[in-house]
Scaffold this active site. Structure first.
Site, PDB file in Angstrom:
ATOM      1  N   THR A 234       0.840  -1.199   0.000  1.00  0.00           N
ATOM      2  CA  THR A 234       0.000   0.000   0.000  1.00  0.00           C
ATOM      3  C   THR A 234       0.875   1.249   0.000  1.00  0.00           C
ATOM      4  OG1 THR A 234      -1.721  -1.191   1.167  1.00  0.00           O
ATOM      5  CG2 THR A 234      -1.849   1.214   1.238  1.00  0.00           C
ATOM      6  N   CYS A 317      26.670   5.720   9.330  1.00  0.00           N
ATOM      7  CA  CYS A 317      26.612   4.268   9.550  1.00  0.00           C
ATOM      8  C   CYS A 317      28.003   3.697   9.801  1.00  0.00           C
ATOM      9  CB  CYS A 317      25.968   3.536   8.381  1.00  0.00           C
ATOM     10  SG  CYS A 317      25.200   4.560   7.155  1.00  0.00           S
TER      11      CYS A 317
END
Ligand code: PLP
Length: 374
Positions: A234, A317
């Site tokens: 969706t 990161c």
């Protein structure tokens, strides 16, 4: 707080947040539903995709919305039945997937720019995909993508003349570039292009992949068939509405921001002692990457946090995992230079007063560290 880490994350701007709000609880309908209010949501969603696509010279149907740039980069590599080349300094979301496919890195020079002769030497008849980020997330280095695209065109013609059927595509991760560069898929000559809402003052977890008409990708998720069947699920309507608003805002402020950041950068370079790691001629205006050789930049980050200044040693990161930056290693820095590297990335939260204050506090922290090292 003085936030100098806009390459890691940008705050959602007020205008973006306002544009998104109605789509959480009022216009919440599933765009695939048959009734009228849902059709309105579907049409708003398509219009938002149109705005994002238009910014890169494409159409709504040419882009696949994803949950961020990582997913878009992974989708780009779903193309593969063949060899891949990738720039040695790519973000891990390209590098790791390229490595999984047995990819070969392309060398960069000391400024982090692609070595075109190395690229030429490594393209053989098995190569299907070449991935080169438009701007690097640790250094801000901008790549000469149209030159890469020209080489690719030559190779395609040569393959054609020899009856070699293997296609050759160019992918670029433009996550860091969209704020400050005019990104146009035709001008750049790319077949696949990744964008990231989270780096342009839009919501996190939203991005897209531009896919040129002749590229056939494999779906990364199966289900309801959304996004041309390539990424079922969706639709993230508020996220995409926010992304579109952020893209509009980025183009409206691009020239002013470039000037402003270039000015801030000048101030920082004049007031700070560290030396710049890469030639600024080929770097985004909002990146200031400095080296304090002999100093532990990790400690600078902690000392500065105590003073309310947020900076980074490299990609968030890499810094988090305590691993050595593959980007700084690729441009040939020694371990001690890598340890002493500090990344400041400017953005809309900054003003001139903050920049002077940040420079003063960084100098102070450097003095403390130099003193500690004796
Ligand atoms: N590509 C580049 C160049 C980036 O800077 C980032 C974010 O750090 C990503 C990809 C991954 O983006 P996300 O974590 O939003 O999927």
């Amino acid at each position: 707080m003085i936030y100098l880490d806009h390459a890691a994350a940008t705050p959602v701007s007020k205008k973006v947040f306002e544009a998104m709000k109605p789509y959480f609880s009022d216009d919440f309908f599933n765009p695939s539903a048959a009734y009228l209010p849902a059709k309105k949501v579907s049409s708003d969603y398509e219009a938002a995709k149109g705005v994002i696509a238009h910014a890169i010279g494409a159409k709504a149907n040419d882009i696949v919305i994803t949950a961020g740039a990582t997913e878009a980069n992974n989708l780009a590599f779903s193309i593969l039945d063949g060899k891949v080349l990738y720039l040695a300094t790519e973000h891990d979301s390209v590098r790791k997937v390229a490595e999984k496919h047995g990819g070969t890195p392309i060398d960069v020079d000391k400024n982090g720019r692609i070595v075109l002769d190395d690229l030429r030497a490594k393209i053989n008849d098995d190569v299907v995909l070449i991935s080169v980020a438009l701007a690097n997330n640790e250094l801000g280095t901008i790549q000469p993508l149209s030159e890469v695209a020209a080489i690719i065109r030559e190779v395609r013609l040569d393959r054609l003349s020899r009856g070699v059927k293997t296609p050759l595509y160019l992918h670029s991760d433009a996550s860091q570039a969209l704020n400050l560069l005019n990104v146009n898929v035709a001008r750049l000559g790319v077949d696949l292009l990744t964008l990231n809402s989270a780096k342009v003052y839009g919501p996190k977890g939203v991005g897209c992949l531009y896919v040129s008409h002749d590229v056939k990708l494999k779906p990364i998720s199966l289900g309801g068939g959304q996004e041309n069947g390539l990424r079922s699920g969706t639709e993230n309507v508020p996220g995409v509405i926010g992304f579109a608003k952020a893209v509009e805002e980025a183009s409206a402020h691009m020239n002013g921001n470039r000037k402003k950041y270039a000015e801030f950068r000048k101030i920082l370079l004049a007031e700070l002692q560290g030396y710049e790691l890469v030639n600024k001629k080929h770097s985004l205006d909002n990146f200031v990457v400095l080296c304090y050789n002999g100093i532990d930049a990790e400690r600078l980050v902690f000392l500065l946090e105590e003073k309310g200044v947020y900076v980074s040693t490299g990609a968030a990161c890499a810094a988090n995992k305590g691993t050595k930056s593959h980007v700084l290693a690729a441009i040939g820095l020694s371990d001690s230079e890598i340890n002493g590297s500090l990344r400041l990335t400017l953005g809309e939260t900054n003003d001139e007063k903050q920049i002077h204050e940040a420079a003063r506090l960084i100098n102070e922290a450097v003095e403390v560290e130099r003193g500690r090292n004796g």
